[in-house]
Design a protein around this motif. Structure first.
Motif, PDB file in Angstrom:
ATOM      1  N   LYS A  81      -8.798  -5.049   1.893  1.00 29.58           N
ATOM      2  CA  LYS A  81      -8.253  -3.770   2.354  1.00 29.58           C
ATOM      3  C   LYS A  81      -7.469  -3.087   1.239  1.00 29.58           C
TER       4      LYS A  81
ATOM      5  N   LEU B 112       0.807  -1.225   0.000  1.00 26.14           N
ATOM      6  CA  LEU B 112       0.000   0.000   0.000  1.00 26.14           C
ATOM      7  C   LEU B 112       0.836   1.269   0.000  1.00 26.14           C
TER       8      LEU B 112
ATOM      9  N   GLN C  46      -8.342   0.540  -0.837  1.00 24.30           N
ATOM     10  CA  GLN C  46      -7.465   1.707  -0.798  1.00 24.30           C
ATOM     11  C   GLN C  46      -6.789   2.003  -2.131  1.00 24.30           C
TER      12      GLN C  46
END
Length: 339
Positions: A313, A296, A317
């Motif tokens: 997740k 990320l 994002q």
């Protein structure tokens, strides 16, 4: 490029959209001018892409209706061919409600129609040389190498449980790496050599790399996995650089330790930024792909971060996501014609 008038929506039918719209031509909806004159901020206009299957006029119409339900106002549409081996995609310029970035609405609406959808914050261009930095395990290749090594050594369950925690962001990567590698102590290299020689590539990744290299892109792997495997991929995919963790070896056996600097989330982002500077990559042309929480930071540092078969997740994002099918579909994000 001059705009064409959009055919009446009630004329769209079950034929493929490229049979109803001229490829790479932008069409304006009837409301386009009134929307532009209505005082909406220019920065509230964004590009939505719809891709992943044969898109018919009927599918496009249903998708446009779904956008209207969440107050997204389309003004222009364009059908385009990202690659000869892919169905035509559709790009839609649209205005969003103030302050909203409805990524999940777009993905859900597309999913109900058997497609995939994304909002692109920028429009990187394939024909302009760029940089793509890729995670390796479960992104470039289908497997998690450490799990496969553990399977060969009969410690799979122990290692996989730690891997799952790390990829879900529940355990610091460095801690999880040391815990997992420690369980591999004593494994002979001869046992895992066949794995290195036959790493299963993710569908479409080789073709994607070939297309990017043909357009003078720089390619790199930045992986929390191991150099032993990343280096095996370098020639197969014509990569410019690979960065990964180094397993310590003593007498043709793994010691259960990692040596040198750990390639964690922050290091991946450092790699991306260093390569962007080294190759003087044009603004908007630095991209990153990955599937886990450890990707990320790198994806956020890129101009466009794309989740590849990512954990929930990560998909949430990421700027965009490919949740099923070939990685060649990545070209849908690089070939949207400029309005």
């Amino acid at each position: 490029m001059p705009m064409l008038n959009m055919p009446s929506l009630d004329q769209l039918d079950v034929r493929p959209v490229e049979n109803q719209l001229t490829l790479s031509k932008w069409y304006e909806f009837e409301n386009a001018q009134s929307v532009k004159e209505g005082g909406l901020a220019e920065d509230s206009a964004h590009c939505i892409v719809l891709f992943g299957t044969t898109i018919t006029g009927s599918i496009l119409l249903e998708f446009l209706n779904a956008l209207a339900l969440v107050n997204i106002v389309p003004t222009q549409v364009c059908a385009y061919q990202a690659h000869e081996d892919l169905p035509a995609g559709v790009a839609i310029m649209a205005y969003f409600p103030s302050g909203e970035w409805p990524k999940s609405d777009i993905r859900q609406a597309a999913g109900k129609l058997g497609c995939q959808g994304a909002i692109l914050p920028i429009l990187p261009q394939l024909n302009t040389p760029g940089l793509l930095v890729m995670d390796m395990d479960s992104t470039v290749i289908e497997i998690e190498c450490i799990d496969e090594i553990a399977r060969l050594a009969d410690v799979y369950d122990e290692v996989a449980s730690v891997t799952a925690e790390a990829m879900a962001g529940k355990l610091a990567f460095n801690e999880s790496l040391h815990k997992r590698v420690a369980k591999l102590q004593g494994i002979e290299l001869s046992l895992i050599s066949p794995l290195k020689e036959d790493l299963p590539l993710m569908l479409g990744i080789k073709q994607l790399c070939e297309v990017l290299k043909a357009h003078q892109w720089r390619l790199a792997i930045a992986s929390g996995g191991f150099t032993w495997f990343a280096e095996a991929l370098q020639s197969r995919l014509d990569l410019d650089h690979v960065y990964a963790n180094t397993l310590e070896i003593d007498g043709q056996r793994l010691t259960g330790r990692v040596i040198g600097e750990i390639v964690d989330a922050e290091k991946k982002a450092e790699v991306l930024n260093a390569l962007r500077e080294r190759y003087e990559v044009s603004p908007g042309q630095t991209l990153a792909i990955g599937d886990g929480a450890n990707d990320l930071v790198m994806m956020a540092a890129a101009d466009l971060g794309v989740a590849i078969h990512g954990k929930p997740k990560v998909v949430e994002q990421a700027d965009a996501a490919i949740s099923e099918g070939s990685l060649l579909q990545f070209l849908y994000f690089l070939t949207v014609p400029l309005p």
